[in-house]
Write a protein that holds these residues in place. Sequence first.
Motif, PDB file in Angstrom:
ATOM      1  N   PHE A  83       0.654  -1.445   0.021  1.00  0.00           N
ATOM      2  CA  PHE A  83       0.059  -0.271   0.438  1.00  0.00           C
ATOM      3  C   PHE A  83       0.888   0.982   0.097  1.00  0.00           C
ATOM      4  CE2 PHE A  83      -2.300   3.457   2.030  1.00  0.00           C
ATOM      5  CZ  PHE A  83      -3.708   3.074   1.430  1.00  0.00           C
ATOM      6  N   GLN A  84       1.804   1.305   0.822  1.00  0.00           N
ATOM      7  CA  GLN A  84       2.931   2.755   1.186  1.00  0.00           C
ATOM      8  C   GLN A  84       3.426   2.576  -0.407  1.00  0.00           C
ATOM      9  OE1 GLN A  84       2.907   4.595   3.095  1.00  0.00           O
ATOM     10  NE2 GLN A  84       4.267   6.074   2.049  1.00  0.00           N
ATOM     11  N   LYS A  85       4.064   1.489  -1.186  1.00  0.00           N
ATOM     12  CA  LYS A  85       4.906   1.740  -1.730  1.00  0.00           C
ATOM     13  C   LYS A  85       4.223   2.419  -3.187  1.00  0.00           C
ATOM     14  CE  LYS A  85       8.225   1.346  -2.287  1.00  0.00           C
ATOM     15  NZ  LYS A  85      10.083   1.616  -1.053  1.00  0.00           N
ATOM     16  N   VAL A  86       2.665   1.958  -3.324  1.00  0.00           N
ATOM     17  CA  VAL A  86       1.970   1.809  -4.333  1.00  0.00           C
ATOM     18  C   VAL A  86       1.911   3.660  -4.604  1.00  0.00           C
ATOM     19  CG1 VAL A  86      -0.678   2.387  -5.617  1.00  0.00           C
ATOM     20  CG2 VAL A  86       0.418  -0.074  -4.645  1.00  0.00           C
ATOM     21  N   TYR A  87       1.661   4.496  -3.479  1.00  0.00           N
ATOM     22  CA  TYR A  87       1.641   5.766  -2.691  1.00  0.00           C
ATOM     23  C   TYR A  87       2.909   6.657  -3.412  1.00  0.00           C
ATOM     24  CZ  TYR A  87      -2.535   7.445  -1.005  1.00  0.00           C
ATOM     25  OH  TYR A  87      -4.363   7.483  -1.054  1.00  0.00           O
ATOM     26  N   GLU A  88       3.841   5.717  -3.228  1.00  0.00           N
ATOM     27  CA  GLU A  88       5.333   5.943  -4.001  1.00  0.00           C
ATOM     28  C   GLU A  88       5.741   6.006  -5.368  1.00  0.00           C
ATOM     29  OE1 GLU A  88       8.393   4.192  -1.495  1.00  0.00           O
ATOM     30  OE2 GLU A  88       7.369   4.471   0.972  1.00  0.00           O
ATOM     31  N   TYR A  89       5.021   5.218  -5.752  1.00  0.00           N
ATOM     32  CA  TYR A  89       4.911   4.806  -7.306  1.00  0.00           C
ATOM     33  C   TYR A  89       4.679   6.452  -8.066  1.00  0.00           C
ATOM     34  CZ  TYR A  89       7.582   0.721  -6.372  1.00  0.00           C
ATOM     35  OH  TYR A  89       8.435  -0.116  -5.772  1.00  0.00           O
ATOM     36  N   VAL A  90       4.400   7.179  -8.103  1.00  0.00           N
ATOM     37  CA  VAL A  90       3.441   8.157  -8.283  1.00  0.00           C
ATOM     38  C   VAL A  90       3.992   8.141 -10.213  1.00  0.00           C
ATOM     39  CG1 VAL A  90       4.051   9.640  -6.405  1.00  0.00           C
ATOM     40  CG2 VAL A  90       5.973  10.063  -8.013  1.00  0.00           C
ATOM     41  N   TYR A  91       5.261   7.755 -10.595  1.00  0.00           N
ATOM     42  CA  TYR A  91       5.004   7.867 -11.924  1.00  0.00           C
ATOM     43  C   TYR A  91       3.932   6.126 -12.924  1.00  0.00           C
ATOM     44  CZ  TYR A  91       9.010  10.478 -11.620  1.00  0.00           C
ATOM     45  OH  TYR A  91       9.549  11.729 -11.158  1.00  0.00           O
ATOM     46  N   LEU A  92       3.627   5.640 -12.185  1.00  0.00           N
ATOM     47  CA  LEU A  92       2.401   4.464 -12.481  1.00  0.00           C
ATOM     48  C   LEU A  92       1.601   6.013 -12.828  1.00  0.00           C
ATOM     49  CD1 LEU A  92       2.138   1.953  -9.374  1.00  0.00           C
ATOM     50  CD2 LEU A  92       3.049   2.213 -12.299  1.00  0.00           C
ATOM     51  N   ASP A  93       0.328   5.294 -13.947  1.00  0.00           N
ATOM     52  CA  ASP A  93      -0.649   6.062 -13.970  1.00  0.00           C
ATOM     53  C   ASP A  93      -2.034   5.856 -12.728  1.00  0.00           C
ATOM     54  OD1 ASP A  93      -3.433   6.010 -16.359  1.00  0.00           O
ATOM     55  OD2 ASP A  93      -4.564   5.143 -14.973  1.00  0.00           O
ATOM     56  N   ASP A  94      -2.272   6.739 -12.366  1.00  0.00           N
ATOM     57  CA  ASP A  94      -3.107   7.191 -11.094  1.00  0.00           C
ATOM     58  C   ASP A  94      -4.285   6.614 -11.403  1.00  0.00           C
ATOM     59  OD1 ASP A  94      -1.566   9.292 -10.239  1.00  0.00           O
ATOM     60  OD2 ASP A  94      -2.438  11.285 -12.345  1.00  0.00           O
ATOM     61  N   PHE A  95      -5.118   5.953 -12.248  1.00  0.00           N
ATOM     62  CA  PHE A  95      -5.885   5.405 -12.170  1.00  0.00           C
ATOM     63  C   PHE A  95      -5.328   3.904 -11.239  1.00  0.00           C
ATOM     64  CE2 PHE A  95      -8.968   2.089 -13.881  1.00  0.00           C
ATOM     65  CZ  PHE A  95     -10.471   2.815 -13.120  1.00  0.00           C
ATOM     66  N   VAL A  96      -4.474   3.726 -12.101  1.00  0.00           N
ATOM     67  CA  VAL A  96      -4.092   1.927 -11.885  1.00  0.00           C
ATOM     68  C   VAL A  96      -3.446   1.971 -10.379  1.00  0.00           C
ATOM     69  CG1 VAL A  96      -1.724   0.458 -11.717  1.00  0.00           C
ATOM     70  CG2 VAL A  96      -2.513   1.537 -14.076  1.00  0.00           C
ATOM     71  N   ARG A  97      -2.648   2.828  -9.756  1.00  0.00           N
ATOM     72  CA  ARG A  97      -2.993   3.133  -8.724  1.00  0.00           C
ATOM     73  C   ARG A  97      -3.915   3.268  -7.520  1.00  0.00           C
ATOM     74  NH1 ARG A  97       0.053   8.803  -7.618  1.00  0.00           N
ATOM     75  NH2 ARG A  97       1.120   7.696  -5.163  1.00  0.00           N
ATOM     76  N   TYR A  98      -5.466   4.186  -8.126  1.00  0.00           N
ATOM     77  CA  TYR A  98      -6.350   4.170  -7.232  1.00  0.00           C
ATOM     78  C   TYR A  98      -6.688   2.584  -7.269  1.00  0.00           C
ATOM     79  CZ  TYR A  98     -11.358   4.017  -6.653  1.00  0.00           C
ATOM     80  OH  TYR A  98     -12.664   3.876  -6.511  1.00  0.00           O
ATOM     81  N   VAL A  99      -7.022   2.039  -8.455  1.00  0.00           N
ATOM     82  CA  VAL A  99      -7.123   0.293  -8.117  1.00  0.00           C
ATOM     83  C   VAL A  99      -6.780  -0.476  -7.669  1.00  0.00           C
ATOM     84  CG1 VAL A  99      -8.026  -1.364  -9.478  1.00  0.00           C
ATOM     85  CG2 VAL A  99      -8.551   0.588 -10.667  1.00  0.00           C
ATOM     86  N   CYS A 100      -5.332  -0.443  -7.487  1.00  0.00           N
ATOM     87  CA  CYS A 100      -4.536  -1.137  -6.702  1.00  0.00           C
ATOM     88  C   CYS A 100      -4.502  -0.637  -4.821  1.00  0.00           C
ATOM     89  CB  CYS A 100      -2.984  -0.605  -7.035  1.00  0.00           C
ATOM     90  SG  CYS A 100      -1.641  -1.832  -6.742  1.00  0.00           S
ATOM     91  N   LEU A 101      -4.788   0.621  -4.953  1.00  0.00           N
ATOM     92  CA  LEU A 101      -4.556   0.770  -3.529  1.00  0.00           C
ATOM     93  C   LEU A 101      -6.196   0.474  -2.815  1.00  0.00           C
ATOM     94  CD1 LEU A 101      -3.667   4.813  -3.478  1.00  0.00           C
ATOM     95  CD2 LEU A 101      -2.837   3.208  -2.217  1.00  0.00           C
ATOM     96  N   SER A 102      -6.971   0.654  -3.740  1.00  0.00           N
ATOM     97  CA  SER A 102      -8.484   0.251  -2.993  1.00  0.00           C
ATOM     98  C   SER A 102      -8.651  -1.121  -2.463  1.00  0.00           C
ATOM     99  CB  SER A 102      -9.857   0.468  -4.494  1.00  0.00           C
ATOM    100  OG  SER A 102     -10.632  -0.084  -4.189  1.00  0.00           O
ATOM    101  N   ALA A 103      -7.827  -2.636  -4.121  1.00  0.00           N
ATOM    102  CA  ALA A 103      -7.651  -3.204  -3.916  1.00  0.00           C
ATOM    103  C   ALA A 103      -7.145  -4.207  -2.541  1.00  0.00           C
ATOM    104  CB  ALA A 103      -7.484  -4.642  -4.830  1.00  0.00           C
TER     105      ALA A 103
END
Length: 255
Positions: free
Chosen positions: A112-132
């Motif tokens: 969860f924390q790493k997804v927040y740090e990976y700011v070069y990912l697509d934002d919608f991808v980050r949202y789906v991943c964090l939600s999951a």
Amino acid sequence: MSTWRDIWKKSIKANSLYSLDENEGNEYLATLSRKYENKKKDGMIHYAIAESYEYRHEKNKALAEYKLAKDLFPVEHWKNVAQHTIDRLTANKNADEFFDKNNFHELLWYTFQKVYEYVYLDDFVRYVCLSAISRADSEWPLSLVDFRSVLELQIKATFSDLVQKYIDEKNYSLANIIKELKASKFINGELAYAMHQIRISGNAATHQMKLFDDEDDNNYWNTFNKDDSENLNHLLKILKFFNKYNQKNNIKFSD
């Protein structure tokens, strides 16, 4: 999408914008705050901006925003998420130092924390991943399905021309695209294996859930394969690759 989900999605965009460009991020955050916070302050906005403060090594600002987020979150689960992050930052530790990655539950929140740090990912991808990840404790099969979606969505965003070629040739499948990425030397065998495992696990979870149509079956499936650190590690490997690849190649994503 509910208002809360919409706020979370836009907060993640604000997080990436501020992490990479303070002025652009402040402008977007001001717009976001005007739209929502004149009605009711929302903890997720403050949590996301706290993450971006932390990304820019502004610890005191980050702590203040995490604490405000905790106060504003109406749900105990999210209060606990915020408190866990406050504890980590108060201990002056990053995710790699704080979490025991041999423990499945802690590995979840490390991810969860790493997804927040990976700011070069697509934002919608980050949202789906964090939600999951946020619902993984109670709905792990759905998380596996979403992780497969995360993989496919980010491949489509990063390698859009290659994907479109396969679509035009009516030969598109996620398996074929992964094979092509390996054959074209965009990814190595280890990463291809991780991608295939996420794809296969997501497919299996989708199929398994379709077989279950009563409460007892679903209760069983929700406890199935709960300690699935292997898939989380595959996911982390994939996300790290895309974050680095997108940064190196200056790949931008539209809303």
